[in-house]
Scaffold this motif. Structure first.
Motif, PDB file in Angstrom:
ATOM      1  N   ARG A   1     -10.029   3.683 -11.590  1.00  0.00           N
ATOM      2  CA  ARG A   1      -9.005   2.957 -10.841  1.00  0.00           C
ATOM      3  C   ARG A   1      -8.901   3.587  -9.450  1.00  0.00           C
ATOM      4  O   ARG A   1      -8.638   4.783  -9.316  1.00  0.00           O
TER       5      ARG A   1
ATOM      6  N   ARG B   1      -7.260   3.774  -5.589  1.00  0.00           N
ATOM      7  CA  ARG B   1      -6.147   3.488  -4.687  1.00  0.00           C
ATOM      8  C   ARG B   1      -6.407   4.182  -3.347  1.00  0.00           C
ATOM      9  O   ARG B   1      -7.099   5.200  -3.298  1.00  0.00           O
TER      10      ARG B   1
ATOM     11  N   ASP C   1      -8.711  -3.214   0.247  1.00  0.00           N
ATOM     12  CA  ASP C   1      -7.929  -4.138  -0.587  1.00  0.00           C
ATOM     13  C   ASP C   1      -8.772  -4.690  -1.736  1.00  0.00           C
ATOM     14  O   ASP C   1      -8.311  -4.785  -2.879  1.00  0.00           O
TER      15      ASP C   1
ATOM     16  N   GLU D   1      -9.383  -2.005  -4.442  1.00  0.00           N
ATOM     17  CA  GLU D   1      -8.177  -1.782  -5.239  1.00  0.00           C
ATOM     18  C   GLU D   1      -7.974  -2.918  -6.241  1.00  0.00           C
ATOM     19  O   GLU D   1      -7.648  -2.683  -7.410  1.00  0.00           O
ATOM     20  N   GLU D   2      -8.178  -4.143  -5.770  1.00  0.00           N
ATOM     21  CA  GLU D   2      -8.001  -5.301  -6.647  1.00  0.00           C
ATOM     22  C   GLU D   2      -9.066  -5.319  -7.749  1.00  0.00           C
ATOM     23  O   GLU D   2      -8.776  -5.615  -8.915  1.00  0.00           O
TER      24      GLU D   2
ATOM     25  N   GLU E   1      -8.192  -2.691 -10.440  1.00  0.00           N
ATOM     26  CA  GLU E   1      -6.785  -2.638 -10.852  1.00  0.00           C
ATOM     27  C   GLU E   1      -6.620  -2.514 -12.358  1.00  0.00           C
ATOM     28  O   GLU E   1      -5.682  -1.875 -12.848  1.00  0.00           O
TER      29      GLU E   1
ATOM     30  N   ASN F   1      -8.174   8.042 -12.325  1.00  0.00           N
ATOM     31  CA  ASN F   1      -7.447   7.470 -11.197  1.00  0.00           C
ATOM     32  C   ASN F   1      -7.895   8.180  -9.919  1.00  0.00           C
ATOM     33  O   ASN F   1      -7.555   9.351  -9.713  1.00  0.00           O
TER      34      ASN F   1
ATOM     35  N   THR G   1      -7.713   8.455  -5.946  1.00  0.00           N
ATOM     36  CA  THR G   1      -6.942   8.103  -4.767  1.00  0.00           C
ATOM     37  C   THR G   1      -7.636   8.683  -3.541  1.00  0.00           C
ATOM     38  O   THR G   1      -7.949   9.879  -3.503  1.00  0.00           O
TER      39      THR G   1
END
Length: 255
Positions: A113, A115, A132, A135-136, A139, A145, A147
């Motif tokens: 995931r 971000r 964008d 991220e989509e 999701e 995760n 970042t």
């Protein structure tokens, strides 16, 4: 919201696989320093080092599940990095766009995931669109995760969060008397993430460079001499092992 519920599970996990109860960090943040010096030592331009560093990111992300790291935050480009030469900045922006295009499918297929945090309006439109989309695309991923901090500065983040908080107070959505240390984090870029347990900086520099200032109040720090392109899975595992031997008291007395 699922993200917020998951983020409430903060702090280190206990690795009971060997019965030793060693703590492993749930969230590791890394200041990836030393790309330029790594390239210079080899007689190559600084951007050569940045490309080598980008390849190293893939290895470290892939290593996270085996090492017990659920959240990984990496410092890609700071609000201060705009002071570098136009050639280097343009090369970095091109590298970020290329990285997202090349790695998007592999990240999704690896259940990562993704971000992004930072001041997005300061980045070019194409890069923002790619951010964008990534991220989509990821999701629904439930594994690591990842970042990525782009155009990020800790002070800038707190200033932007405070401005949003002030707007809510002015609009009557927030009682100023209710504001406490639990309020501001809800306005930070990292509002859905647990605070980092461990912050690593490579390349021998011993400073935090405006990175996750609020979130790292009780993080452990590890400053190592290894340049980022040389930061292998084995080096990462060694740093995590050192973390497991630390006594984290969060202001309390031992025992």
């Amino acid at each position: 919201m699922a993200d917020k519920a998951e983020a409430l599970t903060t702090g280190s996990d206990t690795d009971g696989a060997d019965g030793g109860g060693k703590a492993s960090p749930c969230h590791v943040a890394i200041i990836m320093d030393g790309n330029g010096r790594w390239a210079t030592m080899r007689g190559r331009p600084r951007l050569f080092g940045h490309h080598a560093g980008a390849r190293r990111v893939r290895e470290i992300v892939q290593a996270c599940p085996d090492l017990g790291v659920k959240y990984l935050t990496i410092f890609g480009f700071s609000t201060e990095n705009w002071k570098r030469t136009q050639i280097e900045v343009a090369g970095l922006m091109s590298l970020f766009r290329s990285y997202i295009r090349k790695e998007a499918r592999a990240l999704r297929d690896s259940n990562v995931r993704v971000r992004f945090i930072g001041d997005r309006p300061g980045l070019d439109q194409k890069l923002r669109e790619l951010m964008d989309e990534l991220e989509e695309m990821t999701e629904g991923c439930t594994g690591t995760n990842l970042t990525i901090a782009l155009n990020y500065g800790g002070r800038d983040e707190v200033a932007r969060a405070t401005k949003r908080l002030a707007h809510d107070v002015a609009a009557g959505r927030l009682d100023p008397e209710s504001v406490d240390e639990e309020t501001l984090p809800k306005y930070l870029d990292t509002c859905v993430l647990p605070d980092p347990d461990l912050v690593i900086r490579t390349s021998g520099e011993a400073r935090i460079s405006n990175f996750l200032l609020w979130q790292s109040a009780y993080a452990e720090y590890e400053f190592i001499d290894t340049l980022w392109p040389d930061f292998t899975k084995e080096v990462f595992a060694g740093v995590l092992e050192n973390f497991g031997s630390r006594d984290r008291r969060f202001g309390g007395a031992k025992g």
